[in-house]
Design an enzyme around this catalytic site. Structure first.
Site, PDB file in Angstrom:
ATOM      1  N   ASP A   1       0.879  -1.154   0.000  1.00 24.99           N
ATOM      2  CA  ASP A   1       0.000   0.000   0.000  1.00 24.99           C
ATOM      3  C   ASP A   1       0.922   1.211   0.000  1.00 24.99           C
ATOM      4  O   ASP A   1       2.092   1.132   0.391  1.00 24.99           O
ATOM      5  CB  ASP A   1      -0.921  -0.008   1.218  1.00 24.99           C
ATOM      6  CG  ASP A   1      -2.186   0.801   0.993  1.00 24.99           C
ATOM      7  OD1 ASP A   1      -2.191   1.651   0.083  1.00 24.99           O
ATOM      8  OD2 ASP A   1      -3.159   0.595   1.725  1.00 24.99           O
ATOM      9  N   TRP A   2       0.398   2.354  -0.444  1.00 24.01           N
ATOM     10  CA  TRP A   2       1.248   3.513  -0.696  1.00 24.01           C
ATOM     11  C   TRP A   2       1.851   4.031   0.615  1.00 24.01           C
ATOM     12  O   TRP A   2       1.155   4.493   1.503  1.00 24.01           O
ATOM     13  CB  TRP A   2       0.438   4.591  -1.396  1.00 24.01           C
ATOM     14  CG  TRP A   2       0.487   4.521  -2.898  1.00 24.01           C
ATOM     15  CD1 TRP A   2       0.764   5.565  -3.733  1.00 24.01           C
ATOM     16  CD2 TRP A   2       0.287   3.386  -3.755  1.00 24.01           C
ATOM     17  NE1 TRP A   2       0.741   5.146  -5.054  1.00 24.01           N
ATOM     18  CE2 TRP A   2       0.464   3.813  -5.098  1.00 24.01           C
ATOM     19  CE3 TRP A   2      -0.002   2.047  -3.519  1.00 24.01           C
ATOM     20  CZ2 TRP A   2       0.338   2.950  -6.184  1.00 24.01           C
ATOM     21  CZ3 TRP A   2      -0.118   1.177  -4.607  1.00 24.01           C
ATOM     22  CH2 TRP A   2       0.054   1.631  -5.914  1.00 24.01           C
TER      23      TRP A   2
END
Length: 736
Positions: free
Chosen positions: A265-266
């Site tokens: 995930d970012w």
């Protein structure tokens, strides 16, 4: 402005055009085995090129290998629609004028259809939109289990039951990937709160992990064939999930044989050494995660960039792990960006709007309908619609699933158009003020929701008109603001915000023909439930929201949706909110309820609920015959059948739900667990035989001590009904 590079692709096309096929590098020849092509490409790459392809080059892309004609990889947020184009290194939109799309219903609505055919239609449609926009990876769908009704991101997921989520995610993935677009199923795993999602350290017993939180992901990998998986922000047993040895190497890649790429995930990567050794393949968002920012345009400073390369050059780590990561990323590129013969896709088509409307119509749930208050009678001539959610756009906001739509039909517009066609007049009163904003990452709704009247005056004005109306439709619920249904922030209460309860109670006192339409992705408390004859759960349903809601209210569509999670009477009834659970939690959190999540908990504790898992009414009625149970064939333990009859006066659909309970077990087991369902469409008076096959896997529990699945000999009970509490027939059978 972000411009997708075409130079590597053009170079590849030119090379293919002038080179005899037998002289092509193996990695460019799609007739070859995929693993052989990957190995060939890897053998031609430098260490620096391998490092380059395992981390981002922009907010949503990673580089290919220009020297070899291997193209870039472009990702996009979903999973309810394709995110607008953003600037190279920022979250804000790039200002394109051709990136508006169709918003499909949120995944809670898809799960509420209880129809895998709708999941396939959804995947096909959104996959075509992603392909048209030249996206290679769709960041979704999400299958985290709804452990608590306060999780701000539940609207992006598929409910509280792993079997339902697993059955719905598989056709979605398969249809998306037919477009040459990878699914990136998320958020693997245990992402059950948003407030402290970066710091919460989750622990739970292995039975709960394997029986509740992993099955949907396992089906996504082994049956759906997902080409990528997004790891979650949280920690599991002291180690961030984006580089968690047990979850990534041990279970995902080891036990399940996942052959795709694990994507962060970012901003979810936190350590170079762990990232190297613990199963991460592709890093996105570090330093530019929109949360801490740090250095911008510093992609070479990512944990799996220059720091990794430096360790290799210093001889502190080898290149075996790098080759593994680069191979998985190459395989992802070859399955998507390098794949020839892909369909062109399409966007904003009538077929896609039709799909969005159909999915929404099947997912809307009729929770209550006393005295046949719905559908709206032909004699209704004066309708009052009340509520901010009747006009507020819901496709903008809520986090990464925020969209820029070509159109969004509001509930008020849909109801008004349908009513006027029937000769009725519709008026609107706001009734309450919730969120007057309408901007997210540079996308604006363009709505002016400012209001000068006081809260008291708003209620008084609505009540005055309600007293004169033939029918009142209140459209309220939650929205995608912070602490409602929104990424990054959990809800702070089970009750409705903005004093809506007071307004609903006031409306009920002056008009007995009241319908409450709830727009939300989570359960809400309803202290007024006995005073309101009709309640409809409408979810966030995207571009065709108004049309789909009107279809159900006027009876053009007979509601057939069923709840994918339970609606508790009180927050304290829910397992995640028992003493010591401390939700939300900014430290260590042990899931003390174990396998007893959702209806399993309410069954075990004998707790009444407001509306049970699987609940949903119809404008017709259905009769179940007694069950017939026979000895299984071809490896099945038992075969179960019944006859379902539509005993009403209109066509409709019923979801026949099959649950199984172990009558006597050596370990704690739920009273019953969902193990099958069928959505059956019948004309008035029609009947059909409904069959289920029970396999050994349907009887198993996970033995944590021996780390295996077991089914114990003995008696089992089959429960078949219309919801987890509306059981119409039962039968028993013996195993071994």
């Amino acid at each position: 402005m972000k411009i997708k590079s075409i130079l590597p692709v053009l170079g590849l096309m030119a090379l293919i055009a002038c080179t005899p096929k037998q002289d092509l590098p193996v990695y460019q020849d799609e007739s070859r085995d995929l693993d052989e092509r990957v190995a060939d490409a890897l053998s031609r790459m430098t260490t620096e090129e391998k490092i380059a392809i395992i981390h981002a080059q922009s907010k949503f892309s990673s580089p290919g290998v220009p020297r070899l004609g291997i193209p870039e990889l472009w990702t996009t947020d979903g999973p309810h629609g394709i995110r607008p184009e953003v600037l190279w290194d920022e979250w804000d939109q790039a200002g394109w004028t051709n990136d508006s799309i169709v918003a499909f219903p949120a995944l809670t609505c898809l799960a509420a259809t209880w129809n895998p055919e709708m999941a396939a239609l959804y995947g096909k449609s959104i996959g075509e939109e992603a392909r048209y926009r030249e996206k290679d990876v769709l960041l979704g769908p999400g299958v985290n289990i709804a452990r608590t009704p306060l999780n701000g991101r539940n609207f992006e997921y598929m409910g509280e039951d792993p079997y339902l989520a697993g059955e719905m995610v598989v056709p979605y993935i398969r249809e998306v990937q037919k477009n040459g677009v990878a699914c990136c199923v998320k958020h693997y795993c245990l992402n059950n709160e948003e407030t402290y999602r970066h710091t919460i350290d989750v622990d739970l017993d292995d039975r709960a992990l394997y029986e509740i939180y992993l099955p949907a992901f396992k089906k996504a990998v082994q049956e759906g064939g997902s080409w990528s998986i997004m790891a979650s922000y949280n920690l599991y047993r002291g180690q961030h999930v984006c580089h968690n040895e047990r979850l990534l190497n041990g279970i995902l890649k080891g036990e399940w044989g996942f052959d795709g790429a694990v994507v962060t995930d970012w901003g979810g990567c936190h350590d170079t050494w762990e990232a190297i050794h613990n199963g991460l393949d592709l890093e996105f968002g570090t330093w530019t995660d929109g949360l801490t920012m740090g250095r911008t345009n510093s992609y070479d400073s990512y944990y799996m960039a220059a720091p990794y390369l430096e360790l290799i050059r210093e001889g502190k780590v080898g290149t075996e792990e790098l080759d593994e990561k680069a191979s998985r990323v190459l395989k992802l590129i070859m399955r998507t960006a390098m794949k020839s013969g892909k369909p062109f896709g399409e966007i904003n088509s009538e077929a896609h709007y039709s799909a969005a409307r159909r999915i929404a119509g099947e997912g809307i749930v009729l929770l209550r309908n006393e005295n046949s208050n719905l559908p709206l009678a032909d004699g209704v001539r004066k309708i009052l619609v009340v509520g901010e959610n009747a006009v507020k756009m819901m496709t903008v906001g809520g986090g990464s699933s925020s969209l820029k739509v070509q159109k969004e039909i509001s509930p008020l517009a849909g109801i008004r158009a349908r009513a006027e066609a029937a000769g009725a007049v519709v008026e609107w009163e706001r009734g309450y003020v919730g969120d007057t904003g309408g901007n997210y990452n540079g996308v604006s709704t363009g709505q002016d929701l400012s209001e000068s009247r006081s809260a008291g005056q708003l209620i008084a004005d609505a009540v005055a008109k309600a007293a004169e109306a033939d029918h009142v439709i209140f459209v309220g619920g939650l929205n995608k603001s912070n602490h409602q249904d929104c990424e990054g922030k959990d809800r702070e209460q089970l009750g409705l915000p903005y004093a809506q309860d007071e307004l609903i109670e006031a409306l009920a006192k002056v008009n007995s023909h009241l319908t409450v339409v709830l727009v939300s992705g989570n359960p809400v408390a309803m202290p007024w439930v006995e005073d309101v004859p009709s309640i409809v759960q409408a979810w966030y349903i995207g571009s065709e929201a108004g049309e789909a809601i009107a279809d159900v209210l006027f009876g053009d569509v007979n509601p057939s949706g069923k709840l994918p999670f339970s609606f508790p009477l009180a927050l304290g009834d829910s397992p995640a909110h028992q003493e010591g659970m401390n939700f939300p939690n900014d430290g260590k959190c042990f899931y003390g309820e174990g396998i007893l999540v959702g209806y399993r908990w309410f069954d075990a504790k004998g707790i009444d609920v407001l509306f049970p898992f699987g609940h949903g009414l119809s404008y017709t009625s259905f009769e179940y015959s007694p069950l017939a149970v026979s000895r299984g064939r071809s490896g099945a333990v038992a075969n179960v059948s019944l006859v379902l009859r539509n005993t009403g006066d209109r066509a409709g659909a019923e979801v026949v739900q099959l649950y199984i309970g172990d009558d006597e077990s050596s370990v704690l087991r739920p009273v019953k667990e969902l193990k099958g369902f069928r959505k059956v469409w019948l004309e008035a008076g029609e009947e059909a035989e409904v069959k289920f096959e029970i396999g050994e896997e349907d009887l198993q529990f996970f033995d944590a001590d021996e780390h295996c699945w077991k089914a114990e000999a003995g008696s089992f009970t089959v429960y078949v009904g219309s919801s987890a509490t509306d059981i119409r027939c039962t039968a028993s059978f013996d195993y071994k």
